[in-house]
Structure formats: C-alpha cells, structure tokens
Design a protein around this motif. Structure first.
Motif, short mmCIF file in Angstrom:
data_model
loop_
_atom_site.label_atom_id
_atom_site.label_comp_id
_atom_site.label_asym_id
_atom_site.label_seq_id
_atom_site.Cartn_x
_atom_site.Cartn_y
_atom_site.Cartn_z
N GLU A 17 -56.93 24.22 10.40
CA GLU A 17 -58.16 24.34 9.62
C GLU A 17 -58.55 25.77 9.28
O GLU A 17 -59.71 26.04 8.96
CB GLU A 17 -59.33 23.64 10.33
N MET A 18 -57.61 26.70 9.28
CA MET A 18 -57.94 28.09 8.97
C MET A 18 -58.41 28.25 7.53
O MET A 18 -59.30 29.03 7.26
CB MET A 18 -56.78 29.02 9.25
N GLY A 19 -57.80 27.56 6.59
CA GLY A 19 -58.23 27.61 5.21
C GLY A 19 -57.85 28.88 4.46
O GLY A 19 -58.43 29.19 3.43
N PHE A 20 -56.87 29.62 4.93
CA PHE A 20 -56.44 30.84 4.27
C PHE A 20 -55.94 30.52 2.87
O PHE A 20 -55.21 29.55 2.68
CB PHE A 20 -55.34 31.52 5.10
N ASN A 21 -56.32 31.31 1.90
CA ASN A 21 -55.92 31.10 0.50
C ASN A 21 -56.25 29.69 0.02
O ASN A 21 -55.49 29.07 -0.72
CB ASN A 21 -54.44 31.39 0.29
N ASP A 22 -57.38 29.17 0.47
CA ASP A 22 -57.88 27.86 0.05
C ASP A 22 -56.97 26.70 0.43
O ASP A 22 -57.00 25.64 -0.19
CB ASP A 22 -58.14 27.83 -1.47
N ILE A 23 -56.17 26.86 1.47
CA ILE A 23 -55.32 25.77 1.95
C ILE A 23 -56.20 24.75 2.66
O ILE A 23 -57.01 25.11 3.51
CB ILE A 23 -54.23 26.29 2.91
N VAL A 24 -56.04 23.50 2.32
CA VAL A 24 -56.83 22.43 2.93
C VAL A 24 -55.89 21.29 3.32
O VAL A 24 -55.03 20.89 2.55
CB VAL A 24 -57.90 21.90 1.94
N ASP A 25 -56.09 20.79 4.52
CA ASP A 25 -55.36 19.62 5.01
C ASP A 25 -56.37 18.50 5.13
O ASP A 25 -57.37 18.63 5.85
CB ASP A 25 -54.73 19.95 6.36
N ALA A 26 -56.14 17.38 4.46
CA ALA A 26 -57.09 16.27 4.46
C ALA A 26 -57.21 15.59 5.82
O ALA A 26 -58.24 14.98 6.11
CB ALA A 26 -56.68 15.23 3.41
N ALA A 27 -56.20 15.72 6.67
CA ALA A 27 -56.23 15.04 7.98
C ALA A 27 -55.64 15.94 9.07
O ALA A 27 -54.66 15.57 9.72
CB ALA A 27 -55.47 13.73 7.89
N PRO A 28 -56.23 17.09 9.32
CA PRO A 28 -55.63 18.03 10.28
C PRO A 28 -55.57 17.49 11.71
O PRO A 28 -54.64 17.85 12.45
CB PRO A 28 -56.53 19.26 10.20
N GLN A 29 -56.51 16.63 12.11
CA GLN A 29 -56.47 16.08 13.47
C GLN A 29 -55.28 15.14 13.66
O GLN A 29 -54.90 14.82 14.78
CB GLN A 29 -57.77 15.34 13.82
N GLU A 30 -54.68 14.70 12.56
CA GLU A 30 -53.45 13.90 12.63
C GLU A 30 -52.22 14.77 12.41
O GLU A 30 -51.19 14.59 13.06
CB GLU A 30 -53.49 12.80 11.57
N THR A 31 -52.33 15.71 11.48
CA THR A 31 -51.19 16.56 11.12
C THR A 31 -50.70 17.41 12.29
O THR A 31 -49.50 17.43 12.59
CB THR A 31 -51.56 17.49 9.95
N TYR A 32 -51.61 18.11 12.94
CA TYR A 32 -51.19 19.07 13.96
C TYR A 32 -50.65 18.43 15.23
O TYR A 32 -49.63 18.89 15.76
CB TYR A 32 -52.29 20.10 14.21
N PRO A 33 -51.24 17.37 15.75
CA PRO A 33 -50.58 16.70 16.89
C PRO A 33 -49.19 16.19 16.53
O PRO A 33 -48.26 16.31 17.33
CB PRO A 33 -51.54 15.55 17.22
N TYR A 34 -49.04 15.65 15.32
CA TYR A 34 -47.72 15.18 14.89
C TYR A 34 -46.73 16.35 14.84
O TYR A 34 -45.60 16.25 15.32
CB TYR A 34 -47.81 14.49 13.53
N LEU A 35 -47.17 17.47 14.24
CA LEU A 35 -46.31 18.65 14.16
C LEU A 35 -45.86 19.10 15.54
O LEU A 35 -44.67 19.34 15.78
CB LEU A 35 -47.04 19.80 13.45
N VAL A 36 -46.79 19.21 16.46
CA VAL A 36 -46.46 19.69 17.81
C VAL A 36 -45.54 18.71 18.53
O VAL A 36 -44.62 19.13 19.24
CB VAL A 36 -47.75 19.99 18.61
#
Length: 145
Positions: A17-36
């Motif tokens: 959820e840093m949002g650098f350069n207007d990057i937005v993830d619609a479901a970060p609570q799902e994305t990051y656990p999956y990534l890890v």
C-alpha cells in the motif's frame, strides 16, 4: 536470482500500500500474503516489509508465511525498533531515511545522541546535497567545543 545464486543469498523488500508513483492494488490484503507464500518456496535469506501509512497490520499477515529472517522498516525510531526485536516481531529493523540523515546512526543510538533531521527536498536529487553533507557526531562535538 535465487536460481542463480541460491535463495539464501537473496532477499526481497516489499511495501504494501505504499502508493509510489500512483501504484494502487485493489486487494493488497490478498496480494501480499499470496506473494509471500510463493516466495517461501524459494527459501530466501530475508523478507523486508516496509509500511507507510496503512492501517492493516501486514506484519501479522506476512511474518507467519515466511520462514527466513523477517525485517521491519518504515518510519521506525530506536525505541520502537528495539521493542519489535525484543518482542520477536522482527529479526532485524531497517532505517532508510534516518540513515540517510545520520550516516553514524548506530553510534548515535549507542550514545543516545540527537538525530539530524532529514531534508526531504533533497531526496532523489542530483549531486551530494542531502546525501553526504549531514553533520556527523564528531563534527558536532568539535563545533560545540
């Protein structure tokens, strides 16, 4: 990189959820656990999670999913960093901005010395200003003299 050098010689930093350069993830609570969870298979040396302005406790979501060293960063001060390590919430802590403004940060922490304030107007700018011109403890002591 892990295939070439071995996972134990590779680490990764993520900033949900840093949002650098207007990057937005619609479901970060799902994305990051999956990534890890996917990274776990690579047996990486460390996972560095830096948080900036989110109300979600990503550390609680991510640390149980990673078997290597877990590093926390993002606006920490010495007391908070020491507490995180003492409580077992992190294996190590990371100081980006504080180190930039205080290249002698470990010594300042040991001595309980005041920290230089970072000049954010000079971040990501060309030249040495803001990167190599912060006063070190020795120069402060000499000028107080």
């Amino acid at each position: 990189m892990a295939a070439e050098a071995s996972g134990d010689r590779v680490g990764i930093k993520i900033s949900p959820e840093m949002g650098f350069n207007d990057i937005v993830d619609a479901a970060p609570q799902e994305t990051y656990p999956y990534l890890v969870e996917q990274l776990r298979e690579l047996k990486l040396a460390y996972l560095h999670v830096a948080l900036f302005g989110t109300s979600t406790d990503y550390h609680a979501l991510l640390r149980p999913r990673f078997d290597g060293a877990y590093l926390m960063g993002g606006g920490l001060d010495q007391a908070r960093a020491e507490a995180l390590i003492a409580d077992g919430r992190a294996d190590a802590t990371v100081f980006g901005t504080a180190f930039l403004a205080n290249p002698d940060l470990p010594e300042r922490f040991l001595q309980g010395a005041a920290l230089n304030a970072p000049d954010k107007d000079t971040f990501y700018s060309p030249g040495a200003k803001g990167y190599t011109d912060y006063p070190a403890l020795d120069s402060i002591r000499r000028s107080d003299g």
